[in-house]
Design a protein around this motif. Sequence first.
Motif, PDB file in Angstrom:
ATOM      1  N   ALA A 381       1.473  -1.148   0.165  1.00 21.15           N
ATOM      2  CA  ALA A 381       0.091  -0.150  -0.043  1.00 21.15           C
ATOM      3  C   ALA A 381       1.046   1.257  -0.283  1.00 21.15           C
ATOM      4  N   CYS A 382       2.375   0.809   0.647  1.00 15.86           N
ATOM      5  CA  CYS A 382       2.893   1.949   0.491  1.00 15.86           C
ATOM      6  C   CYS A 382       3.336   2.661  -1.114  1.00 15.86           C
ATOM      7  N   ALA A 383       3.462   1.528  -2.088  1.00 16.24           N
ATOM      8  CA  ALA A 383       4.675   1.113  -2.734  1.00 16.24           C
ATOM      9  C   ALA A 383       3.932   2.320  -4.219  1.00 16.24           C
ATOM     10  N   CYS A 385       2.759   5.662  -3.548  1.00 24.61           N
ATOM     11  CA  CYS A 385       3.886   6.895  -3.428  1.00 24.61           C
ATOM     12  C   CYS A 385       4.769   6.434  -2.971  1.00 24.61           C
ATOM     13  N   HIS A 386       5.622   5.447  -2.508  1.00 27.55           N
ATOM     14  CA  HIS A 386       6.855   5.515  -2.143  1.00 27.55           C
ATOM     15  C   HIS A 386       8.017   5.044  -3.342  1.00 27.55           C
ATOM     16  N   THR A 387       7.835   5.259  -4.397  1.00 26.25           N
ATOM     17  CA  THR A 387       7.953   3.919  -5.273  1.00 26.25           C
ATOM     18  C   THR A 387       9.717   3.827  -4.902  1.00 26.25           C
ATOM     19  N   THR A 388      10.510   4.483  -4.499  1.00 31.93           N
ATOM     20  CA  THR A 388      12.278   3.983  -4.391  1.00 31.93           C
ATOM     21  C   THR A 388      12.268   3.278  -4.043  1.00 31.93           C
ATOM     22  N   ALA A 389      11.534   4.355  -1.911  1.00 28.85           N
ATOM     23  CA  ALA A 389      11.358   3.007  -0.976  1.00 28.85           C
ATOM     24  C   ALA A 389      11.337   1.702  -1.149  1.00 28.85           C
ATOM     25  N   SER A 390      10.298   1.117  -2.338  1.00 29.92           N
ATOM     26  CA  SER A 390       9.765   0.012  -2.022  1.00 29.92           C
ATOM     27  C   SER A 390      10.410  -0.792  -2.853  1.00 29.92           C
ATOM     28  N   TRP A 391      11.430  -0.200  -4.152  1.00 29.17           N
ATOM     29  CA  TRP A 391      12.112  -0.957  -4.836  1.00 29.17           C
ATOM     30  C   TRP A 391      13.440  -1.181  -4.066  1.00 29.17           C
ATOM     31  N   SER A 447       6.906  -2.286  10.468  1.00 26.79           N
ATOM     32  CA  SER A 447       8.064  -2.659  11.375  1.00 26.79           C
ATOM     33  C   SER A 447       8.515  -1.444  11.721  1.00 26.79           C
ATOM     34  N   CYS A 448       9.477  -0.635  10.607  1.00 26.33           N
ATOM     35  CA  CYS A 448      10.022   0.614  11.485  1.00 26.33           C
ATOM     36  C   CYS A 448       8.788   1.778  11.538  1.00 26.33           C
ATOM     37  N   HIS A 449       7.726   2.161  10.547  1.00 26.64           N
ATOM     38  CA  HIS A 449       7.117   3.505  10.582  1.00 26.64           C
ATOM     39  C   HIS A 449       6.301   3.178  11.396  1.00 26.64           C
ATOM     40  N   VAL A 465       5.750   8.066  11.500  1.00 23.40           N
ATOM     41  CA  VAL A 465       6.906   8.189  11.974  1.00 23.40           C
ATOM     42  C   VAL A 465       7.852   8.185  10.651  1.00 23.40           C
ATOM     43  N   ARG A 466       8.429   9.168  11.400  1.00 24.73           N
ATOM     44  CA  ARG A 466       9.655   9.301   9.751  1.00 24.73           C
ATOM     45  C   ARG A 466      11.349   8.338  10.577  1.00 24.73           C
ATOM     46  N   ASP A 467      11.757   8.471  11.578  1.00 23.29           N
ATOM     47  CA  ASP A 467      12.693   7.867  12.379  1.00 23.29           C
ATOM     48  C   ASP A 467      11.805   6.799  13.280  1.00 23.29           C
ATOM     49  N   THR A 468      13.425   5.449  12.917  1.00 26.48           N
ATOM     50  CA  THR A 468      13.174   4.416  13.625  1.00 26.48           C
ATOM     51  C   THR A 468      13.883   4.131  15.314  1.00 26.48           C
ATOM     52  N   PRO A 469      13.270   4.310  16.516  1.00 25.27           N
ATOM     53  CA  PRO A 469      14.220   4.480  17.459  1.00 25.27           C
ATOM     54  C   PRO A 469      14.385   3.011  17.782  1.00 25.27           C
ATOM     55  N   HIS A 499      15.567   5.719  -0.241  1.00 25.02           N
ATOM     56  CA  HIS A 499      14.955   6.094   1.149  1.00 25.02           C
ATOM     57  C   HIS A 499      16.184   6.274   2.884  1.00 25.02           C
ATOM     58  N   GLY A 500      15.200   7.641   2.356  1.00 24.47           N
ATOM     59  CA  GLY A 500      15.866   8.355   3.962  1.00 24.47           C
ATOM     60  C   GLY A 500      17.103   9.488   3.016  1.00 24.47           C
ATOM     61  N   LEU A 501      17.096   8.904   1.650  1.00 22.41           N
ATOM     62  CA  LEU A 501      18.160   9.610   1.213  1.00 22.41           C
ATOM     63  C   LEU A 501      17.637  10.311  -0.296  1.00 22.41           C
ATOM     64  N   PRO A 502      18.152  11.178  -1.261  1.00 19.14           N
ATOM     65  CA  PRO A 502      17.619  12.044  -2.197  1.00 19.14           C
ATOM     66  C   PRO A 502      17.715  10.795  -3.330  1.00 19.14           C
TER      67      PRO A 502
HETATM   68  C1  HEC Z   1      14.468  -1.141   9.067  1.00 18.59           C
HETATM   69  C2  HEC Z   1      13.662  -0.057   8.768  1.00 18.59           C
HETATM   70  C3  HEC Z   1      13.067  -0.020   7.535  1.00 18.59           C
HETATM   71  C4  HEC Z   1      11.601  -0.387   7.154  1.00 18.59           C
HETATM   72  C5  HEC Z   1      11.694  -1.834   6.634  1.00 18.59           C
HETATM   73  C6  HEC Z   1      11.462   0.651   6.422  1.00 18.59           C
HETATM   74  N1  HEC Z   1      12.103   1.636   6.999  1.00 18.59           N
HETATM   75 FE1  HEC Z   1      12.256   3.735   5.676  1.00 18.59          FE
HETATM   76  N2  HEC Z   1      13.323   4.592   6.696  1.00 18.59           N
HETATM   77  C7  HEC Z   1      13.827   4.188   8.318  1.00 18.59           C
HETATM   78  C8  HEC Z   1      14.303   4.965   8.642  1.00 18.59           C
HETATM   79  C9  HEC Z   1      15.852   4.308   9.552  1.00 18.59           C
HETATM   80  C10 HEC Z   1      14.980   6.059   7.801  1.00 18.59           C
HETATM   81  C11 HEC Z   1      15.754   7.145   8.109  1.00 18.59           C
HETATM   82  C12 HEC Z   1      14.401   8.250   8.885  1.00 18.59           C
HETATM   83  C13 HEC Z   1      15.792   9.820   8.884  1.00 18.59           C
HETATM   84  O1  HEC Z   1      16.485   9.588   7.681  1.00 18.59           O
HETATM   85  O2  HEC Z   1      15.159  10.393   9.809  1.00 18.59           O
HETATM   86  C14 HEC Z   1      13.633   5.920   6.635  1.00 18.59           C
HETATM   87  C15 HEC Z   1      13.334   6.669   6.070  1.00 18.59           C
HETATM   88  C16 HEC Z   1      12.220   6.764   5.093  1.00 18.59           C
HETATM   89  C17 HEC Z   1      11.129   8.136   4.870  1.00 18.59           C
HETATM   90  C18 HEC Z   1      11.533   8.946   4.011  1.00 18.59           C
HETATM   91  C19 HEC Z   1      12.479   9.641   3.181  1.00 18.59           C
HETATM   92  C20 HEC Z   1      13.136  10.891   2.850  1.00 18.59           C
HETATM   93  O3  HEC Z   1      13.551  11.708   3.006  1.00 18.59           O
HETATM   94  O4  HEC Z   1      12.301  11.719   3.320  1.00 18.59           O
HETATM   95  C21 HEC Z   1      10.454   7.128   3.656  1.00 18.59           C
HETATM   96  C22 HEC Z   1       9.323   7.613   3.015  1.00 18.59           C
HETATM   97  C23 HEC Z   1      10.287   5.846   4.119  1.00 18.59           C
HETATM   98  N3  HEC Z   1      11.128   5.290   5.115  1.00 18.59           N
HETATM   99  C24 HEC Z   1       9.727   4.689   3.312  1.00 18.59           C
HETATM  100  C25 HEC Z   1       9.612   3.723   3.757  1.00 18.59           C
HETATM  101  C26 HEC Z   1       8.771   2.823   2.683  1.00 18.59           C
HETATM  102  C27 HEC Z   1       7.724   3.413   1.633  1.00 18.59           C
HETATM  103  C28 HEC Z   1       9.564   1.266   3.293  1.00 18.59           C
HETATM  104  C29 HEC Z   1       8.827   0.189   2.655  1.00 18.59           C
HETATM  105  C30 HEC Z   1       9.133  -0.320   1.462  1.00 18.59           C
HETATM  106  C31 HEC Z   1      10.230   1.569   4.265  1.00 18.59           C
HETATM  107  N4  HEC Z   1      10.255   2.936   4.222  1.00 18.59           N
HETATM  108  C32 HEC Z   1      10.866   0.624   4.668  1.00 18.59           C
HETATM  109  C33 HEC Z   1      14.069   2.674   8.288  1.00 18.59           C
HETATM  110  C34 HEC Z   1      13.010   1.492   8.073  1.00 18.59           C
END
Ligand code: HEC
Length: 506
Positions: A381-383, A385-391, A447-449, A465-469, A499-502
């Motif tokens: 369901a996230c894929a 909108c968050h294509t690159t993160a999903s890949w 699991s993380c967000h 949740v953005r960052d996972t504690p 995912h987290g970086l541009p």
């Molecule tokens: C194992 C933990 C983990 C999983 C699984 C995970 N993430 Fe993340 N995600 C993080 C962490 C850690 C960050 C970095 C947060 C930061 O930089 O503040 C992050 C950042 C992000 C961001 C912020 C990107 C930005 O630059 O604004 C997005 C959107 C995101 N994740 C989406 C996803 C999606 C969608 C999935 C599944 C396809 C996913 N994440 C799976 C831990 C996870």
Amino acid sequence: MRCFLAILALSMTLCLSCSRGQPKRGPASPSLRLAVVTDLKGYLEPCGCTSDPLGGIDRLAAQIRTLREGPVPVVLLIAGDTFFDAAELEPVRVDQASRNAKTLAGILNGLEVTAVLPGRRDRAQPAATLEVLQEASEFPWLAMTSDADVLRTEAGALRLSIVGARPGSERDAVAAALGSVQAQSDLTIALVDGSRRDANRIGAIDGVDFVVQGGLDEDDLVPPHQAGNAWIFHASRQGQGLTVVDVYRTDKGGPFADRSEWSRAEAAVQLDRQISDLSAKITGWEKSGEVDAADLEAQRSRLAGLKSDRQALDAPAASANGNSLFARWIPLSNGVPRDKQVGKLMREHDKVVNEANRLAFANLRPPPLGPDDIAYVGSAACAGCHTTASWWWRNHAHGVAYLTLQQRNKEYNLDCVGCHVTGYNQPGGSTVTHNLNRALVNVGCESCHGPGAAHAKDPEKVGIVRDTPESMCLVCHTPEHSDLFDYDAYRKTLVVPGHGLPPMKR
Ligand code: HEC
Ligand code: HEC
Ligand code: HEC
Ligand code: HEC
């Protein structure tokens, strides 16, 4: 010069024994080989999560078979919790744990176990469970109905008395059980489930030669050590390794001398530490001048005693004429061969458990959502909108965590599934069978967000949740399952372009 002479003398003794074509010291062949397993706790194999998983009943079986191929009689002794790792099982786990225990008993039958002293957790199971298991076991369970049982058996030329002490039983009860039979045996071995003090107490009973100690639970391997005239053996837990003791028994009675490096090396480390601590303290007291002269003298003589104990360790080991033993520990690590037949039984067992759980828990639902809870939707369901993160995620270990279990027929295994899926047992999350038609398999985004149904539906209004504690990671990355876990280092590998970086520009 003195030193040179000592070396010369030593090399001469070594050469004398070499010339007889025998091992450096002692008789050529042991009279008996003890194979010791402790605190198995129902482990058929390690989970496989850690960097160097130890254990596997198929590896143990291969070792025992190899030992038995030799001419030396092998006595296999097991002490401590053998079939169960919890005294009170959660109701959902009862079936799986009982099946597991039964498979284990069957495999142990094939290894011709000499005796088992079940531990406290084993004994806490319902009587009916124990009855079934005992019936399935072709080896004796000791001290189930009395404080102490003696099993008399023979191995090669030796008559053995094997006494099992019920956890918590008094030393006197064990001594009494041994009473008359001891005169007619060449070797007396006690099986114990308890603390080190308990083992020492039983070891101090007159005539006990060896103690196999179970019940240390969380302790790592303990090297052989002495209590009274007895040697105490331990073999780690969860089937991680096997302790093998070669016993050289001469016609003369008397205590055994340990010829193995293992325990001597350990004793040397401890003594060195004590010597250096005490020396430092004495130097301090001498400088301060505040310590009574008599006390200081007493401490100096204690230090001298420690030093002479330490020297004795370096001296050539006890004479080859008396009784002696040689102990070693075999870690059951990746490189160690597996017994194919036992491996097959394990794989069949995994399939049976998987299928049984799939059916038994078909209707198991997660706790319902409370008024403030958000539901899980799954990573798909996230894929959109968050294509690159999903890949990124799909190719990451988290994205295939469920496949890891499926490949092993363990996706319905209650010992495994919780950390290899998303939202396990959380309100609106998953269970062993229920995963929103696979949306919640693998370690998904949520699991993380955190649960993301609300955000996915209306991201403009509802955040996530953005960052996972670290605490979130630690739910799964426990020391037992993720020995190398380091939050900063592990987190860094997750924060990548897309995912987290541009995302990277093309
Ligand atoms: C194992 C933990 C983990 C999983 C699984 C995970 N993430 Fe993340 N995600 C993080 C962490 C850690 C960050 C970095 C947060 C930061 O930089 O503040 C992050 C950042 C992000 C961001 C912020 C990107 C930005 O630059 O604004 C997005 C959107 C995101 N994740 C989406 C996803 C999606 C969608 C999935 C599944 C396809 C996913 N994440 C799976 C831990 C996870
Ligand atoms: C309909 C599109 C859409 C869906 C579906 C969606 N998101 Fe988002 N997400 C957004 C938008 C828009 C933002 C905010 C803009 C941004 O920073 O990218 C966002 C932000 C995020 C952030 C960063 C939060 C912050 O505070 O910076 C994370 C993490 C995130 N989403 C994870 C997820 C996860 C996990 C899912 C699936 C459960 C998901 N998103 C589903 C559109 C969506
Ligand atoms: C729901 C359980 C769970 C949570 C929460 C979780 N992980 Fe994991 N993690 C796993 C599992 C399971 C694996 C191994 C998957 C496989 O290979 O089958 C894994 C693998 C990893 C790996 C890959 C290790 C390798 O050797 O390749 C990294 C890195 C990682 N996790 C980091 C994190 C971090 C950082 C967090 C918290 C931000 C986190 N994980 C949260 C379960 C989890
Ligand atoms: C408490 C959580 C937890 C449980 C329970 C758990 N695992 Fe894991 N598993 C993990 C984590 C976390 C990792 C990643 C460890 C790391 O790389 O640091 C992992 C990694 C693995 C790996 C290595 C994957 C790879 O590709 O290298 C295997 C195999 C595995 N688990 C199988 C199992 C099996 C089988 C069970 C049940 C017997 C199980 N796990 C139970 C958390 C768990």
